[in-house]
Design an enzyme around this catalytic site. Structure first.
Site, short mmCIF file in Angstrom:
data_model
loop_
_atom_site.label_atom_id
_atom_site.label_comp_id
_atom_site.label_asym_id
_atom_site.label_seq_id
_atom_site.Cartn_x
_atom_site.Cartn_y
_atom_site.Cartn_z
N LYS A 13 -2.05 10.64 6.28
CA LYS A 13 -2.45 12.05 6.41
C LYS A 13 -1.32 12.97 5.94
O LYS A 13 -1.53 13.86 5.13
CB LYS A 13 -2.80 12.39 7.87
CG LYS A 13 -3.98 11.60 8.43
CD LYS A 13 -4.31 12.02 9.86
CE LYS A 13 -3.24 11.69 10.87
NZ LYS A 13 -3.03 10.27 11.11
N ARG A 88 -7.91 15.97 17.00
CA ARG A 88 -7.82 14.53 17.27
C ARG A 88 -8.70 14.14 18.45
O ARG A 88 -8.62 13.01 18.93
CB ARG A 88 -6.38 14.17 17.61
CG ARG A 88 -5.60 13.47 16.49
CD ARG A 88 -4.20 13.20 17.03
NE ARG A 88 -3.47 12.21 16.28
CZ ARG A 88 -2.62 12.47 15.31
NH1 ARG A 88 -2.44 13.70 14.89
NH2 ARG A 88 -1.94 11.49 14.74
N ARG A 127 8.04 2.32 8.46
CA ARG A 127 8.50 3.72 8.52
C ARG A 127 9.66 3.90 9.51
O ARG A 127 10.49 4.78 9.33
CB ARG A 127 7.31 4.60 8.92
CG ARG A 127 7.59 6.06 8.93
CD ARG A 127 6.34 6.89 9.06
NE ARG A 127 5.68 6.70 10.36
CZ ARG A 127 4.61 7.36 10.75
NH1 ARG A 127 4.05 8.23 9.95
NH2 ARG A 127 4.08 7.15 11.92
N ARG A 129 9.85 5.19 12.62
CA ARG A 129 9.97 6.40 13.43
C ARG A 129 10.08 5.96 14.89
O ARG A 129 9.60 4.87 15.22
CB ARG A 129 8.72 7.27 13.20
CG ARG A 129 8.97 8.74 13.18
CD ARG A 129 7.79 9.53 12.68
NE ARG A 129 6.60 9.38 13.51
CZ ARG A 129 5.42 9.87 13.18
NH1 ARG A 129 5.25 10.52 12.05
NH2 ARG A 129 4.38 9.69 13.97
N ARG A 140 -1.72 3.45 19.98
CA ARG A 140 -2.19 4.61 19.21
C ARG A 140 -3.47 4.27 18.44
O ARG A 140 -4.36 5.11 18.28
CB ARG A 140 -1.10 5.08 18.24
CG ARG A 140 -0.03 5.87 18.97
CD ARG A 140 1.28 5.88 18.24
NE ARG A 140 1.26 6.56 16.98
CZ ARG A 140 2.15 6.35 16.00
NH1 ARG A 140 3.12 5.48 16.18
NH2 ARG A 140 2.08 7.01 14.89
#
Ligand code: B4P
Length: 186
Positions: A13, A88, A127, A129, A140
């Site tokens: 996104k 969301r 990634r 993070r 998630r």
């Protein structure tokens, strides 16, 4: 033009929103980026949001909705806006429609980025993070299935939903998105 991006964590996104906003010269509003800035600045909102984000939970609707309402009221959004990661949940989608209704506006396009879960997990682990640990990622994804995926029907029923396959190169996905945008906004 008002565009909404819907997709599970890691579906791209943020990556695609950057490209599309440059292409259309519209404002990019990422609720994830806004929370990360608030966490970095140690604001009250940041402190509240951090515990949810670290657990892989959604930040409570009322916090997100008031943050987005403030941002949408800013002049740069008047010439078009892309909402990346908002709504969301169904209550967030309903709140957005109410905000837009009051201004005589509506969502022009809800774009779903559809990506296989295995690919998502690989991307997120790469990634690195702080909220991208394997346990948090699984949680998630479950939160996405339970709380966010009902939005697909919400926008489908309103004729606003388009789905693109997010499992290609960044440029391939961008080209598919441009084709959907061109159809809605010739
Ligand atoms: P977000 O910041 O929205 O993040 P995300 O869903 O994890 O990632 P995104 O889909 O944007 O993936 P990206 O482009 O970065 O949310 C973070 C957290 O904030 C949420 O978990 C939640 O707690 C909270 N939050 C945010 N909004 C909320 C709301 N409305 N309500 C409640 N809580 C909210 O891409 C991921 C990786 O893949 C990158 O490394 C990228 O380089 C790579 N990639 C992208 N496209 C690729 C491609 N085509 N091929 C290969 N790799 C690709």
């Amino acid at each position: 033009m008002l565009v909404v991006f819907i997709g599970p964590p890691g579906s791209g996104k943020g990556t695609q929103a950057n490209q599309l906003c440059q292409h259309l010269s519209i404002t990019h509003l990422s609720t994830g980026d806004m929370f990360r800035a608030a966490i970095q600045d140690e604001t009250e909102l940041g402190v509240q949001a951090q515990e949810y984000i670290n657990r892989g939970e959604l930040v409570p609707d009322q916090l997100v909705v008031s943050m987005v309402a403030d941002a949408l009221g800013n002049p740069p959004c008047n010439s078009g806006c892309l909402l990346d990661g908002f709504p969301r949940s169904l209550p967030q989608a309903e709140a957005l429609d109410q905000m837009l209704d009051a201004e005589g506006k509506k969502v022009d396009l809800a774009l779903e980025l559809n990506v296989d879960e295995k690919v998502l997990i690989d991307r997120l682990l790469a990634r690195k993070r702080p909220d991208d640990t394997i346990d948090t990622i699984h949680h998630r994804l479950q939160v996405y299935r339970e709380q966010t995926s009902p939005l697909l029907n919400y926008y489908r029923e309103r004729g606003q939903l388009r789905t693109v396959n997010g499992d290609g190169t960044v440029d391939e996905v961008h080209q598919q998105i441009l084709a959907e945008v061109a159809e809605k906004n010739p």
